[in-house]
Scaffold this motif. Structure first.
Motif, PDB file in Angstrom:
ATOM      1  N   LEU A  43       0.841  -1.204   0.000  1.00  0.00           N
ATOM      2  CA  LEU A  43       0.000   0.000   0.000  1.00  0.00           C
ATOM      3  C   LEU A  43       0.877   1.254   0.000  1.00  0.00           C
ATOM      4  CD1 LEU A  43      -2.763  -0.999   2.591  1.00  0.00           C
ATOM      5  CD2 LEU A  43      -2.995  -0.880   0.104  1.00  0.00           C
ATOM      6  N   GLY A  44       1.880   1.255   0.871  1.00  0.00           N
ATOM      7  CA  GLY A  44       2.794   2.404   0.917  1.00  0.00           C
ATOM      8  C   GLY A  44       3.599   2.509  -0.359  1.00  0.00           C
ATOM      9  N   MET A  45       4.049   1.347  -0.840  1.00  0.00           N
ATOM     10  CA  MET A  45       4.865   1.332  -2.056  1.00  0.00           C
ATOM     11  C   MET A  45       4.087   1.876  -3.248  1.00  0.00           C
ATOM     12  SD  MET A  45       7.954   0.452  -2.942  1.00  0.00           S
ATOM     13  CE  MET A  45       8.642  -0.855  -1.927  1.00  0.00           C
ATOM     14  N   THR A  46       2.759   1.630  -3.277  1.00  0.00           N
ATOM     15  CA  THR A  46       1.935   2.122  -4.381  1.00  0.00           C
ATOM     16  C   THR A  46       2.039   3.639  -4.501  1.00  0.00           C
ATOM     17  OG1 THR A  46       0.395   0.341  -3.905  1.00  0.00           O
ATOM     18  CG2 THR A  46      -0.391   2.068  -5.359  1.00  0.00           C
ATOM     19  N   LEU A  47       1.920   4.328  -3.356  1.00  0.00           N
ATOM     20  CA  LEU A  47       2.014   5.794  -3.373  1.00  0.00           C
ATOM     21  C   LEU A  47       3.352   6.232  -3.962  1.00  0.00           C
ATOM     22  CD1 LEU A  47       0.628   7.033   0.060  1.00  0.00           C
ATOM     23  CD2 LEU A  47      -0.418   7.225  -2.190  1.00  0.00           C
ATOM     24  N   VAL A  48       4.430   5.606  -3.481  1.00  0.00           N
ATOM     25  CA  VAL A  48       5.761   6.013  -3.924  1.00  0.00           C
ATOM     26  C   VAL A  48       5.930   5.760  -5.416  1.00  0.00           C
ATOM     27  CG1 VAL A  48       8.225   5.579  -3.662  1.00  0.00           C
ATOM     28  CG2 VAL A  48       6.775   5.622  -1.654  1.00  0.00           C
ATOM     29  N   ILE A  49       5.464   4.597  -5.885  1.00  0.00           N
ATOM     30  CA  ILE A  49       5.595   4.294  -7.312  1.00  0.00           C
ATOM     31  C   ILE A  49       4.701   5.228  -8.136  1.00  0.00           C
ATOM     32  CG2 ILE A  49       5.228   2.515  -9.069  1.00  0.00           C
ATOM     33  CD1 ILE A  49       6.223   0.460  -7.134  1.00  0.00           C
ATOM     34  N   LEU A  50       3.545   5.627  -7.579  1.00  0.00           N
ATOM     35  CA  LEU A  50       2.655   6.545  -8.295  1.00  0.00           C
ATOM     36  C   LEU A  50       3.312   7.896  -8.566  1.00  0.00           C
ATOM     37  CD1 LEU A  50      -0.910   5.983  -6.800  1.00  0.00           C
ATOM     38  CD2 LEU A  50      -0.178   5.661  -9.156  1.00  0.00           C
ATOM     39  N   VAL A  51       4.161   8.368  -7.651  1.00  0.00           N
ATOM     40  CA  VAL A  51       4.835   9.636  -7.922  1.00  0.00           C
ATOM     41  C   VAL A  51       6.130   9.417  -8.703  1.00  0.00           C
ATOM     42  CG1 VAL A  51       3.878  10.808  -5.902  1.00  0.00           C
ATOM     43  CG2 VAL A  51       6.124   9.721  -5.736  1.00  0.00           C
ATOM     44  N   GLY A  52       6.316   8.198  -9.212  1.00  0.00           N
ATOM     45  CA  GLY A  52       7.473   7.930 -10.053  1.00  0.00           C
ATOM     46  C   GLY A  52       8.723   7.576  -9.275  1.00  0.00           C
ATOM     47  N   GLY A  53       8.569   7.256  -7.991  1.00  0.00           N
ATOM     48  CA  GLY A  53       9.728   6.902  -7.176  1.00  0.00           C
ATOM     49  C   GLY A  53       9.772   5.423  -6.881  1.00  0.00           C
ATOM     50  N   ILE A  54      10.584   5.048  -5.898  1.00  0.00           N
ATOM     51  CA  ILE A  54      10.683   3.659  -5.444  1.00  0.00           C
ATOM     52  C   ILE A  54      11.237   3.725  -4.014  1.00  0.00           C
ATOM     53  CG2 ILE A  54      13.065   3.290  -6.231  1.00  0.00           C
ATOM     54  CD1 ILE A  54      10.460   0.653  -6.799  1.00  0.00           C
ATOM     55  N   ASP A  55      10.878   2.740  -3.177  1.00  0.00           N
ATOM     56  CA  ASP A  55      11.461   2.717  -1.843  1.00  0.00           C
ATOM     57  C   ASP A  55      12.015   1.319  -1.568  1.00  0.00           C
ATOM     58  OD1 ASP A  55      12.200   2.837   0.762  1.00  0.00           O
ATOM     59  OD2 ASP A  55      10.362   3.794   1.482  1.00  0.00           O
ATOM     60  N   LEU A  56      13.336   1.214  -1.680  1.00  0.00           N
ATOM     61  CA  LEU A  56      13.969  -0.092  -1.478  1.00  0.00           C
ATOM     62  C   LEU A  56      14.217  -0.386   0.000  1.00  0.00           C
ATOM     63  CD1 LEU A  56      16.636  -0.078  -4.322  1.00  0.00           C
ATOM     64  CD2 LEU A  56      14.370  -1.079  -4.321  1.00  0.00           C
ATOM     65  N   SER A  57      13.933   0.584   0.870  1.00  0.00           N
ATOM     66  CA  SER A  57      14.343   0.433   2.267  1.00  0.00           C
ATOM     67  C   SER A  57      13.288  -0.245   3.135  1.00  0.00           C
ATOM     68  CB  SER A  57      14.671   1.801   2.856  1.00  0.00           C
ATOM     69  OG  SER A  57      13.482   2.539   3.040  1.00  0.00           O
ATOM     70  N   VAL A  58      12.100  -0.571   2.563  1.00  0.00           N
ATOM     71  CA  VAL A  58      11.015  -1.022   3.446  1.00  0.00           C
ATOM     72  C   VAL A  58      11.341  -2.329   4.175  1.00  0.00           C
ATOM     73  CG1 VAL A  58       9.176   0.208   2.252  1.00  0.00           C
ATOM     74  CG2 VAL A  58       9.752  -2.102   1.546  1.00  0.00           C
ATOM     75  N   PRO A  62      18.539  10.142  -7.585  1.00  0.00           N
ATOM     76  CA  PRO A  62      17.407   9.253  -7.899  1.00  0.00           C
ATOM     77  C   PRO A  62      16.921   8.523  -6.644  1.00  0.00           C
ATOM     78  CG  PRO A  62      19.399   8.625  -9.124  1.00  0.00           C
ATOM     79  CD  PRO A  62      19.801   9.671  -8.160  1.00  0.00           C
ATOM     80  N   PRO A  63      15.597   8.371  -6.490  1.00  0.00           N
ATOM     81  CA  PRO A  63      15.052   7.682  -5.316  1.00  0.00           C
ATOM     82  C   PRO A  63      15.601   6.273  -5.152  1.00  0.00           C
ATOM     83  CG  PRO A  63      13.299   8.687  -6.594  1.00  0.00           C
ATOM     84  CD  PRO A  63      14.548   8.887  -7.367  1.00  0.00           C
ATOM     85  N   PHE A  64      15.911   5.627  -6.268  1.00  0.00           N
ATOM     86  CA  PHE A  64      16.478   4.285  -6.216  1.00  0.00           C
ATOM     87  C   PHE A  64      17.753   4.280  -5.370  1.00  0.00           C
ATOM     88  CE2 PHE A  64      18.913   0.673  -7.623  1.00  0.00           C
ATOM     89  CZ  PHE A  64      17.992  -0.294  -7.934  1.00  0.00           C
ATOM     90  N   ILE A  65      18.611   5.275  -5.626  1.00  0.00           N
ATOM     91  CA  ILE A  65      19.895   5.340  -4.913  1.00  0.00           C
ATOM     92  C   ILE A  65      19.693   5.806  -3.473  1.00  0.00           C
ATOM     93  CG2 ILE A  65      22.216   6.324  -4.934  1.00  0.00           C
ATOM     94  CD1 ILE A  65      21.621   4.511  -7.307  1.00  0.00           C
ATOM     95  N   ILE A  66      18.828   6.818  -3.293  1.00  0.00           N
ATOM     96  CA  ILE A  66      18.592   7.325  -1.934  1.00  0.00           C
ATOM     97  C   ILE A  66      18.140   6.188  -1.022  1.00  0.00           C
ATOM     98  CG2 ILE A  66      17.160   8.857  -0.521  1.00  0.00           C
ATOM     99  CD1 ILE A  66      16.772  10.551  -3.107  1.00  0.00           C
ATOM    100  N   THR A  67      17.148   5.425  -1.503  1.00  0.00           N
ATOM    101  CA  THR A  67      16.584   4.401  -0.629  1.00  0.00           C
ATOM    102  C   THR A  67      17.461   3.156  -0.588  1.00  0.00           C
ATOM    103  OG1 THR A  67      15.177   3.606  -2.436  1.00  0.00           O
ATOM    104  CG2 THR A  67      14.216   5.202  -0.919  1.00  0.00           C
ATOM    105  N   LEU A  68      18.291   2.967  -1.619  1.00  0.00           N
ATOM    106  CA  LEU A  68      19.273   1.880  -1.554  1.00  0.00           C
ATOM    107  C   LEU A  68      20.254   2.167  -0.413  1.00  0.00           C
ATOM    108  CD1 LEU A  68      20.654  -0.651  -2.850  1.00  0.00           C
ATOM    109  CD2 LEU A  68      22.024   0.936  -4.181  1.00  0.00           C
ATOM    110  N   ALA A  69      20.708   3.431  -0.344  1.00  0.00           N
ATOM    111  CA  ALA A  69      21.634   3.809   0.718  1.00  0.00           C
ATOM    112  C   ALA A  69      20.982   3.666   2.084  1.00  0.00           C
ATOM    113  CB  ALA A  69      22.107   5.249   0.496  1.00  0.00           C
ATOM    114  N   SER A  70      19.745   4.147   2.208  1.00  0.00           N
ATOM    115  CA  SER A  70      19.141   4.090   3.534  1.00  0.00           C
ATOM    116  C   SER A  70      18.704   2.670   3.881  1.00  0.00           C
ATOM    117  CB  SER A  70      17.992   5.079   3.670  1.00  0.00           C
ATOM    118  OG  SER A  70      16.973   4.747   2.796  1.00  0.00           O
TER     119      SER A  70
END
Lengths: 329, 316
Positions: free
Chosen positions: B49-64, B120-128
């Motif tokens: 559900l959370g990931m949907t929001l992030v992908i909708l704005v064109g991002g990604i969250d690898l840290s979940v 890029p969100p990919f890198i930001i969330t990869l780092a975190s």
């Protein structure tokens, strides 16, 4: 709408595909509590279904263990579903509840997280599904929820390694490569240190973490060589670790000065012994662990008492008996 | 109506899968097995559900996935340190807020970094992801941290049942789904999310507070991971610093199977929950049908490919 139709067709085709591939299993898993009444030899009521869940199947040890289980159960006309938890404790929990709800006659578990199994054990208890833990223990407080634990005698494996080292070098100055998150490895090192007390001239210079892998051991060992010039022996907690040690010593040209002992008995380890690079490995017998676990489960279902803590033999492999173990598998 | 029509293929796929597995496994459609299915998908659905929001704005969250572990360890650490052997509702709430607080910090950071920098969100969330995993492993030298048996309230989050029937994780999952669906489909914030994902520059020029929207999106995603982490920890009777690996990928799989476009701007919460159900049915069905574990990987990979391919074709 016709696109939706296409989706339907293709997804159903895909799924019909699967039974063809696997070509298995229409056993309708008859009820669990099949009575122990018939004690006609070892032919228990056939066609029961069992389940097994391993922390990983990306390791020959667990594949062998699974084969051992399967062979013994098949000999009694029973079937086994093996599931791979991929080191994921949530997946293991889900896998276990799938097996429990499928009414399997019994489950073999190799826990991902030995603190985290209680929920599944309680669920199994409610459904009267017996559980046997293989290769690694669970928390003491959870022991009443299981039939028994079947594992290598890891303390003995450590003792054998220490004895082997004492024989060739009773004044060894050694380092230990550990994997201290793993209970089996904790036991191995405990057994090793216990035996060492008989040899006051041997000395442990350092204990380091090396992740239980070849890649993990190599850099750690290189550092140790630099730090301890008089180091002349290594106890690595498993074969992959020992192979990393060999690689590090080899590239430093020090392999001839250092005696390496380890625990596992994998084919790669035995080959290293034959090549003269590794002194000894205390072999485990995963197929035997599987066979014994299956026997204990069948005995339990027949209403026989089963001891809680079943230890499976370990055996020292050196250059003298390496040949026969290589052929054995 | 348009939304309903989009859901038809997904619903049809679910029905087909259920019937197929019913043929294969006679006990598949029993209420108990189905209820268990909803419980099994709860953690993944909440993450999705959370990931949907992030992908909708064109991002990604690898840290979940790492967040699941970090929130678990933080909460259990606080719970043990604060309340010891006794139960106290105030201490329990404090521990839960500490866990969610840590998740919020990460979420806000993701949002600011994604909105204000060119990283890029990919890198930001990869780092975190790495940072959060490292923080989780700091606890108890990386070993699992057991929850004391006395903490019955916390243990009920993952193991209890409402009216002795519906598992609490399912109740939490459905409530969060309703909340997120309302937020996305019935509020101005939701429209802003679609606008931002559809065309970032245009969204900026129309006066949408893009920074605020993006921060909220990443914050919500991390909070969802926090809630999932609580459930996960409670279900395992322990916080496991190493757990949650690859959870981000299963969540992303549910989102894309549910028809959300990976480039942003298109997708629904309803699709996501159906995507999670499809993946859950596959997992359970293949397990119970006794399909060899090696084939399970192949089938799941193939289903994801087919689902996304058909979705892409449909929307070309």
């Amino acid at each position: 709408m016709n696109k939706a139709l296409r989706f339907l067709i293709s997804s159903s085709l895909l799924l019909l595909f699967v039974p063809l591939l696997s070509g298995c299993n229409d056993s309708s898993a008859p009820g669990t509590g099949s009575d122990p009444a018939q004690t006609e030899g070892n032919t228990a009521p056939p066609g029961r279904l069992f389940g097994a869940s391993f922390q990983t199947l990306n390791n020959p040890f667990f594949v062998d263990l699974g084969n051992g289980l399967q062979k013994e159960l098949a000999a009694h006309g029973d079937e086994l579903i093996i599931l791979d938890a991929q080191f994921n404790s949530l997946k293991q929990k889900n896998d276990l509840s799938d097996l429990i709800l499928k009414d399997v006659a019994g489950i073999f578990v190799n826990p991902v997280n030995w603190e985290g199994l209680k929920g599944s054990l309680l669920e199994a208890q409610r459904k009267n599904v017996p559980i046997i833990i293989v290769d690694a223990p669970v928390k003491e407080s959870d022991e009443e929820l299981i039939v028994c634990t079947v594992a290598s005698d890891n303390v003995r494996a450590g003792q054998l390694a220490a004895e082997a080292l004492a024989k060739v070098n009773p004044k060894a100055k050694l380092v230990v490569l550990h994997l201290s998150v793993n209970k089996a490895c904790i036991d191995r090192v405990a057994g090793f240190k216990e035996t060492l007390q008989k040899y006051p001239e041997m000395e442990i210079l350092d204990v380091q973490e090396a992740k239980g892998t070849t890649e993990g051991a190599r850099p750690v060992m290189r550092d140790l060589i630099g730090r301890y010039p008089d180091l002349n022996a290594v106890f690595a907690i498993n074969d992959p670790n020992a192979l990393g040690v060999i690689s590090a010593l080899d590239s430093a040209n020090k392999l001839d000065d250092v005696t390496i002992v380890t625990v596992d008995g994998s084919q790669a380890g035995i080959k290293a012994i034959q090549a003269g690079k590794l002194h000894s490995t205390s072999a485990q017998f995963p197929k035997e662990i599987g066979k014994i676990a299956a026997e204990k489960m069948l005995a339990h279902l027949n209403g026989e008492p089963v001891e809680k803590d079943v230890k499976v033999r370990v055996e020292l492999i050196t250059a003298e008996n390496a040949e026969q173990h290589l052929e054995a598998d | 109506m348009k939304v309903v029509k989009q859901m038809v293929p997904l619903l049809a796929a679910i029905i087909i899968l259920l019937l197929l597995f019913r043929i294969w496994v006679p006990s598949f459609l029993t209420p108990e097995n189905m209820l268990n299915l909803t419980q099994q998908i709860s953690v993944n659905t909440i993450l999705a559900l959370g990931m949907t929001l992030v992908i909708l704005v064109g991002g990604i969250d690898l840290s979940v996935g790492a967040m699941v572990a970090l929130v678990g360890t933080t909460t259990v650490y606080c719970l043990t340190a604060l309340s010891g052997d006794t139960q106290d509702p105030f201490m329990l709430l404090t521990a839960i807020f500490a866990g969610l607080g840590v998740a919020s910090l990460f979420g806000i950071f993701h949002g600011i970094a994604a909105a204000k920098t060119a990283m890029p969100p990919f890198i930001i969330t990869l780092a975190s992801m790495l940072i959060a995993r490292g923080c989780a492993l700091r606890f108890n030298s990386g070993l699992p941290m057991p929850i004391k048996d006395e903490q019955t309230w916390f243990l009920a989050i993952g193991n209890g049942r409402l009216f002795d029937v519906v598992p609490y994780p399912v109740v939490i999952m459905l409530s969060l789904f309703l909340l997120m669906a309302l937020l996305l489909h019935r509020t101005r914030f939701g429209q802003h999310v679609y606008a931002l994902g559809g065309n970032r520059e245009a969204a900026l020029y129309t006066g949408i507070p893009t920074v605020r929207v993006e921060i909220t999106v990443y914050l919500l995603c991390s909070l969802m991971a926090g809630v999932a982490g609580m459930i996960h920890t409670s279900q395992l009777y322990s916080a496991e610093p190493g757990s949650g690996e690859m959870f981000e990928l299963t969540a992303i799989a549910a989102v894309v199977v549910g028809g959300t476009s990976f480039t942003g701007g298109r997708g629904t919460m309803f699709g996501t929950i159906l995507g999670a159900v499809i993946i859950g049915i596959l997992d359970k069905g293949l397990n119970q049908a006794g399909v060899h574990y090696s084939l399970q990987y192949i089938v799941k990979g193939a289903v994801i490919l087919v689902a996304v391919y058909l979705d892409v074709r449909r929307n070309r």
